[in-house]
Design a protein around this motif. Structure first.
Motif, PDB file in Angstrom:
ATOM      1  N   LEU A  80       0.808  -1.386   0.165  1.00  0.00           N
ATOM      2  CA  LEU A  80       0.103  -0.146   0.118  1.00  0.00           C
ATOM      3  C   LEU A  80       0.986   0.999  -0.204  1.00  0.00           C
ATOM      4  O   LEU A  80       1.038   2.172  -0.319  1.00  0.00           O
ATOM      5  N   ALA A  81       1.675   0.872   0.656  1.00  0.00           N
ATOM      6  CA  ALA A  81       2.725   2.414   0.773  1.00  0.00           C
ATOM      7  C   ALA A  81       3.174   3.056  -0.395  1.00  0.00           C
ATOM      8  O   ALA A  81       3.353   3.526  -0.717  1.00  0.00           O
ATOM      9  N   ARG A  82       4.028   1.554  -0.996  1.00  0.00           N
ATOM     10  CA  ARG A  82       4.461   1.537  -2.588  1.00  0.00           C
ATOM     11  C   ARG A  82       3.437   1.758  -3.422  1.00  0.00           C
ATOM     12  O   ARG A  82       3.448   2.798  -4.363  1.00  0.00           O
ATOM     13  N   LEU A  83       2.215   1.826  -3.889  1.00  0.00           N
ATOM     14  CA  LEU A  83       1.420   2.947  -4.131  1.00  0.00           C
ATOM     15  C   LEU A  83       0.870   4.068  -3.757  1.00  0.00           C
ATOM     16  O   LEU A  83       0.620   5.127  -4.939  1.00  0.00           O
ATOM     17  N   LEU A  84       0.792   3.905  -3.074  1.00  0.00           N
ATOM     18  CA  LEU A  84       1.161   5.911  -2.829  1.00  0.00           C
ATOM     19  C   LEU A  84       2.000   6.886  -2.659  1.00  0.00           C
ATOM     20  O   LEU A  84       1.975   7.872  -3.311  1.00  0.00           O
ATOM     21  N   GLY A  85       3.078   6.297  -3.127  1.00  0.00           N
ATOM     22  CA  GLY A  85       4.197   6.415  -3.442  1.00  0.00           C
ATOM     23  C   GLY A  85       3.909   7.126  -5.606  1.00  0.00           C
ATOM     24  O   GLY A  85       5.119   8.389  -5.435  1.00  0.00           O
ATOM     25  N   GLY A  86       2.772   6.657  -5.576  1.00  0.00           N
ATOM     26  CA  GLY A  86       2.871   6.488  -7.596  1.00  0.00           C
ATOM     27  C   GLY A  86       1.780   8.067  -6.970  1.00  0.00           C
ATOM     28  O   GLY A  86       1.526   8.806  -8.297  1.00  0.00           O
ATOM     29  N   PHE A  87       1.510   8.639  -6.182  1.00  0.00           N
ATOM     30  CA  PHE A  87       0.188   9.637  -5.964  1.00  0.00           C
ATOM     31  C   PHE A  87       0.741  11.477  -5.669  1.00  0.00           C
ATOM     32  O   PHE A  87       2.323  11.002  -5.606  1.00  0.00           O
ATOM     33  N   ALA A  88      -0.026  12.123  -6.370  1.00  0.00           N
ATOM     34  CA  ALA A  88       1.300  13.371  -6.478  1.00  0.00           C
ATOM     35  C   ALA A  88       1.100  14.165  -5.198  1.00  0.00           C
ATOM     36  O   ALA A  88       1.881  14.548  -5.214  1.00  0.00           O
ATOM     37  N   ALA A  89       0.456  14.174  -4.000  1.00  0.00           N
ATOM     38  CA  ALA A  89       0.720  14.639  -3.022  1.00  0.00           C
ATOM     39  C   ALA A  89      -0.026  13.749  -2.350  1.00  0.00           C
ATOM     40  O   ALA A  89      -1.249  13.932  -1.016  1.00  0.00           O
ATOM     41  N   PRO A  90       0.664  11.832  -1.560  1.00  0.00           N
ATOM     42  CA  PRO A  90       0.156  11.098  -0.792  1.00  0.00           C
ATOM     43  C   PRO A  90       0.391  11.740   0.738  1.00  0.00           C
ATOM     44  O   PRO A  90       1.198  12.694   1.054  1.00  0.00           O
ATOM     45  N   PRO A  91      -0.667  10.782   1.410  1.00  0.00           N
ATOM     46  CA  PRO A  91       0.075  11.217   3.511  1.00  0.00           C
ATOM     47  C   PRO A  91       0.867  10.733   3.697  1.00  0.00           C
ATOM     48  O   PRO A  91       1.917   9.967   2.756  1.00  0.00           O
ATOM     49  N   LEU A  92       1.810  10.925   4.610  1.00  0.00           N
ATOM     50  CA  LEU A  92       2.762  10.402   5.397  1.00  0.00           C
ATOM     51  C   LEU A  92       2.312   9.569   6.071  1.00  0.00           C
ATOM     52  O   LEU A  92       1.846   9.459   6.522  1.00  0.00           O
ATOM     53  N   VAL A  93       3.637   8.457   5.795  1.00  0.00           N
ATOM     54  CA  VAL A  93       3.472   6.530   6.209  1.00  0.00           C
ATOM     55  C   VAL A  93       3.883   6.276   8.186  1.00  0.00           C
ATOM     56  O   VAL A  93       5.218   6.661   7.622  1.00  0.00           O
ATOM     57  N   VAL A  94       3.379   6.601   8.842  1.00  0.00           N
ATOM     58  CA  VAL A  94       4.244   5.665   9.715  1.00  0.00           C
ATOM     59  C   VAL A  94       3.462   4.054  10.068  1.00  0.00           C
ATOM     60  O   VAL A  94       2.451   3.961  10.066  1.00  0.00           O
ATOM     61  N   PHE A  95       4.841   3.311   9.978  1.00  0.00           N
ATOM     62  CA  PHE A  95       4.891   1.809   9.632  1.00  0.00           C
ATOM     63  C   PHE A  95       4.120   1.453  11.345  1.00  0.00           C
ATOM     64  O   PHE A  95       4.887   1.682  12.564  1.00  0.00           O
ATOM     65  N   VAL A  96       3.198   0.569  11.981  1.00  0.00           N
ATOM     66  CA  VAL A  96       3.094   0.363  13.550  1.00  0.00           C
ATOM     67  C   VAL A  96       3.480  -1.296  13.125  1.00  0.00           C
ATOM     68  O   VAL A  96       2.037  -2.357  12.431  1.00  0.00           O
ATOM     69  N   THR A  97       3.966  -2.473  13.458  1.00  0.00           N
ATOM     70  CA  THR A  97       4.069  -3.765  13.568  1.00  0.00           C
ATOM     71  C   THR A  97       4.530  -4.064  14.445  1.00  0.00           C
ATOM     72  O   THR A  97       5.386  -3.778  15.504  1.00  0.00           O
ATOM     73  N   ALA A  98       4.505  -5.831  14.546  1.00  0.00           N
ATOM     74  CA  ALA A  98       5.556  -6.264  15.462  1.00  0.00           C
ATOM     75  C   ALA A  98       6.580  -7.779  14.966  1.00  0.00           C
ATOM     76  O   ALA A  98       7.365  -8.067  16.251  1.00  0.00           O
ATOM     77  N   HIS A  99       6.799  -6.753  13.677  1.00  0.00           N
ATOM     78  CA  HIS A  99       8.186  -7.625  13.305  1.00  0.00           C
ATOM     79  C   HIS A  99       9.279  -6.449  12.989  1.00  0.00           C
ATOM     80  O   HIS A  99       9.132  -5.214  12.088  1.00  0.00           O
ATOM     81  N   GLU A 100      10.307  -7.016  12.948  1.00  0.00           N
ATOM     82  CA  GLU A 100      11.099  -6.151  13.046  1.00  0.00           C
ATOM     83  C   GLU A 100      12.092  -5.844  11.779  1.00  0.00           C
ATOM     84  O   GLU A 100      12.732  -4.957  11.038  1.00  0.00           O
TER      85      GLU A 100
END
Length: 267
Positions: A80-100
């Protein structure tokens, strides 16, 4: 009102209900956060974000940041984050996960922060602070100062001729496009419209608005895809009650965008 005075607009995405509840709670406790919208999986989040992108960064459904789980069934947080990188004005992204393990890939995608579960309140507040500072500095989807007046963006509405009358179809209403010679047929939930624009031109103009070619004669709006199906060597997508074939030439890109490569993917 200046951007510095506007509370953050947040989309929280996690397929596990307890984790999503915790995200909503922590966001609701932070005075820098205003609107909090949640989605239980990345495909729903993509639909919301696609609508927001079509309206522009200051639209009523806009988001400044997505707090995003990494490992989800179907479309993952990284995809999903990779897809957002293709938009003209994407929102910022903070990942939240149990995996390092995904931290390097997350920051390759220009994530603001990478939070590990179980979440600590101080660490979570630090991530929100970073987001707020970036938005104030104009590095989020909203500009730091009001932009200069500009001509209307022709990509927001598409003029179509019908019986000598010009009508304007919102780009956000278009689910997919099919080539018909030098023309293109625009499909919406309420019908279709024929325009004298080559499909190749629309592909170039609309790629940043979330459209992708799935066939030499067809574009689809990524946010409208409800299902990706692989049956033997055939790939199809479902948009509403329409099932559309994906060509072999375009299948790899679409799988990378929506579902990734199933083999070797660790969730």
């Amino acid at each position: 009102m200046r951007v510095t005075d506007v509370p953050l607009r947040v989309l929280a995405v996690d397929d596990e209900e307890p984790a999503l509840d915790e995200l909503r709670y922590l966001l609701g406790q932070d005075p820098r956060v205003g609107t909090v919208v949640s989605a239980p999986e990345a495909t729903e989040a993509l639909r919301r974000l696609s609508r927001a992108m079509a309206e522009g960064p200051d639209g009523p459904e806009g988001f400044d940041v997505v707090f995003l789980d990494v490992g989800m069934p179907g479309l993952s947080g990284l995809e999903l984050a990779r897809l957002l990188g293709g938009f003209a004005a994407p929102p910022l992204v903070v990942f939240v996960t149990a995996h390092e393990d995904f931290a390097v890939r997350a920051f390759d995608l220009k994530a603001v922060d990478y939070l590990l579960k179980p979440l600590r309140e101080e660490r979570f507040a630090e991530a929100v602070r970073r987001v707020a500072e970036l938005v104030r500095a104009g590095q989020g989807p909203r500009p730091a100062a009001p932009p200069a007046p500009a001509a209307p963006d022709a990509g927001d509405q598409v003029p179509v001729e019908l019986g000598g009358v010009t009508r304007f179809v919102p780009l956000a209403d278009i689910t997919h496009v099919e080539a018909q010679g030098d023309y293109a047929r625009l499909h919406t939930g309420r019908g279709s419209h024929l325009v004298r624009i080559p499909l190749s031109t629309l592909e170039e103009q609309w790629r940043s608005r979330g459209f992708v070619r799935i066939h030499r004669s067809r574009l689809v709006a990524l946010g409208r895809i409800e299902e990706l199906r692989l049956d033997g060597g055939n790939v199809t997508v479902r948009i509403g009650d329409r099932v559309l074939a994906v060509s072999r030439r375009n299948a790899r890109e679409l799988r990378d965008l929506l579902a990734g490569r199933a083999a070797g993917r660790t969730r």
